[in-house]
Write an enzyme that holds these catalytic residues in place. Structure first.
Site, PDB file in Angstrom:
ATOM      1  N   LYS A  64       2.773   6.312  -3.511  1.00 47.18           N
ATOM      2  CA  LYS A  64       2.299   6.271  -2.140  1.00 47.18           C
ATOM      3  C   LYS A  64       3.244   5.428  -1.287  1.00 47.18           C
ATOM      4  O   LYS A  64       3.702   4.371  -1.714  1.00 47.18           O
ATOM      5  CB  LYS A  64       0.884   5.644  -2.148  1.00 47.18           C
ATOM      6  CG  LYS A  64       0.229   5.587  -0.807  1.00 47.18           C
ATOM      7  CD  LYS A  64      -1.139   4.918  -0.913  1.00 47.18           C
ATOM      8  CE  LYS A  64      -1.492   4.450   0.459  1.00 47.18           C
ATOM      9  NZ  LYS A  64      -2.782   4.457   0.899  1.00 47.18           N
TER      10      LYS A  64
ATOM     11  N   LYS B 250      -8.940  -8.444  -2.734  1.00 42.65           N
ATOM     12  CA  LYS B 250      -7.992  -9.414  -2.175  1.00 42.65           C
ATOM     13  C   LYS B 250      -8.053 -10.722  -2.929  1.00 42.65           C
ATOM     14  O   LYS B 250      -7.033 -11.354  -3.194  1.00 42.65           O
ATOM     15  CB  LYS B 250      -8.284  -9.660  -0.691  1.00 42.65           C
ATOM     16  CG  LYS B 250      -7.747  -8.551   0.188  1.00 42.65           C
ATOM     17  CD  LYS B 250      -7.988  -8.841   1.651  1.00 42.65           C
ATOM     18  CE  LYS B 250      -7.778  -7.592   2.482  1.00 42.65           C
ATOM     19  NZ  LYS B 250      -8.397  -7.680   3.794  1.00 42.65           N
TER      20      LYS B 250
ATOM     21  N   LYS C  32       5.079  -0.396   2.388  1.00 40.11           N
ATOM     22  CA  LYS C  32       6.087  -1.404   2.682  1.00 40.11           C
ATOM     23  C   LYS C  32       6.413  -2.224   1.433  1.00 40.11           C
ATOM     24  O   LYS C  32       7.568  -2.523   1.158  1.00 40.11           O
ATOM     25  CB  LYS C  32       5.524  -2.318   3.770  1.00 40.11           C
ATOM     26  CG  LYS C  32       6.570  -3.049   4.545  1.00 40.11           C
ATOM     27  CD  LYS C  32       5.928  -3.869   5.654  1.00 40.11           C
ATOM     28  CE  LYS C  32       6.983  -4.731   6.296  1.00 40.11           C
ATOM     29  NZ  LYS C  32       6.392  -5.823   7.072  1.00 40.11           N
TER      30      LYS C  32
END
Ligand code: TRP
Length: 326
Positions: free
Chosen positions: A193, A113, A196
């Protein structure tokens, strides 16, 4: 006594087939077997979306509706929002005192992240993400936690924190176990995959027509250009969805006729559209029912939170006593 289970999901907004097959179907099954808690972790989302709280609020409601649409049954399990149970924050604070910073710095999701989000300096909250997750789990004394592979480092850390707590203050918490979900990876319309952020997803809340349209645009075997060409089901995302949503004998039939070259992609996609829409119909109907009745969702979430607070407060009483806090 039934074993206790807890799982959580960040409020990422309306859910797609990847979420459905990757987690929800499993949860719906598990709610029959365990004393189950399902938590929408809105505080966790603040670790990366602190600047858009209105987005988190909206997405939290969207996730709640999709959970119920997928079949989580409030008569059988406890569905709630993390921030409705302030005890999670209290336990998080206390656990943070016994968690060495190097344990957190080596967590792979933190490193990823930090790089992907391109943040100069990650927040204290982002580093503490797995401690908050440990608090979510421990505060219910959960025995099992159904998660995907990517979450295993977080669960290992939870177990380490649990051992450290019990060692320092006495045996308060059980060591939780991961219940690994072996789910097929659901491909999106472009073959990657389903996600969103790739704009390749089919959502639970899509209409039957939208679903048909999306399937029409789906990638197939790039070497099968026209009707007579033989296809390779093993590289085709449409076939991968057939394997999840179509009856076994039909899947075998498609496999055979695609390879032989006498089944065209248009017809194959039509079959998928029918099967998928049929499977999703009850979910979509339930979704509509809940979306039309916000008062009922609010009631379900409020009752879930009340039940969760009761259990969480009971644990916190033990924790405060063990740590000689008032
Ligand atoms: N970190 C989890 C995820 O991204 C979400 C989560 C938060 C969670 N708290 C949890 C999962 C507790 C299981 C148990 O998927």
């Amino acid at each position: 006594m039934q074993k206790r289970m807890l799982s959580g999901m960040q409020p990422t907004g309306i859910l797609h087939l990847g979420n459905l097959e990757g987690a929800l179907r499993n949860w719906v099954r598990l709610q029959e077997e365990y004393d189950s808690y399902f938590c929408i972790v809105d505080w966790h989302s603040l670790t990366t979306l602190a600047e858009t709280p209105e987005l988190i609020k909206k997405q939290t409601l969207d996730v709640a509706i999709d959970w119920l649409a997928a079949g989580l049954n409030p008569e059988k399990c406890t569905v709630f929002i993390q921030s409705h149970v302030p005890q999670h924050a209290e336990l998080h604070l206390l656990l943070s005192m016994i968690t060495p910073v190097p344990w957190l710095e080596r967590v792979p999701t933190y490193k990823e992240k930090k790089e992907n989000l391109n943040i100069e300096s990650a927040s204290y909250g982002l580093l503490g993400y797995p401690v908050l997750q440990a608090a979510d789990i421990m505060i219910y004394k959960a025995d099992v936690v159904p998660v995907g592979k990517d979450q295993l480092p977080h669960l290992e850390l939870t177990r380490e924190i649990t051992r450290r707590f019990n060692h320092l203050y006495g045996e308060v918490f059980p060591e939780c176990e991961a219940l690994l979900t072996e789910a097929a990876v659901v491909p999106g319309t472009d073959g990657r995959k389903m996600s969103k952020s790739y704009d390749n997803a089919i959502y639970i809340q899509d209409s039957a027509e939208e679903t048909a349209k999306k399937i029409k645009t789906m990638f197939t075997d790039p070497l099968k250009l026209r009707m007579g060409d033989p296809g390779r089901p093993e590289v085709c995302p449409v076939f991968a969805l057939h394997e999840i949503y179509s009856p076994k004998d039909q899947v075998a039939w498609i496999d055979e006729h695609c390879r032989a070259g006498d089944l065209g992609c248009v017809q194959c996609k039509k079959m998928l559209t029918e099967n998928l829409n049929e499977k999703l119909r009850p979910l979509r109907e339930r979704r509509q029912m809940y979306a039309d009745d916000p008062a009922q969702i609010e009631k379900i979430l409020e009752e879930g939170a009340a039940k969760a607070r009761e259990v969480a407060e009971e644990t916190m009483r033990e924790v405060r006593k063990a740590m000689m806090l008032p």
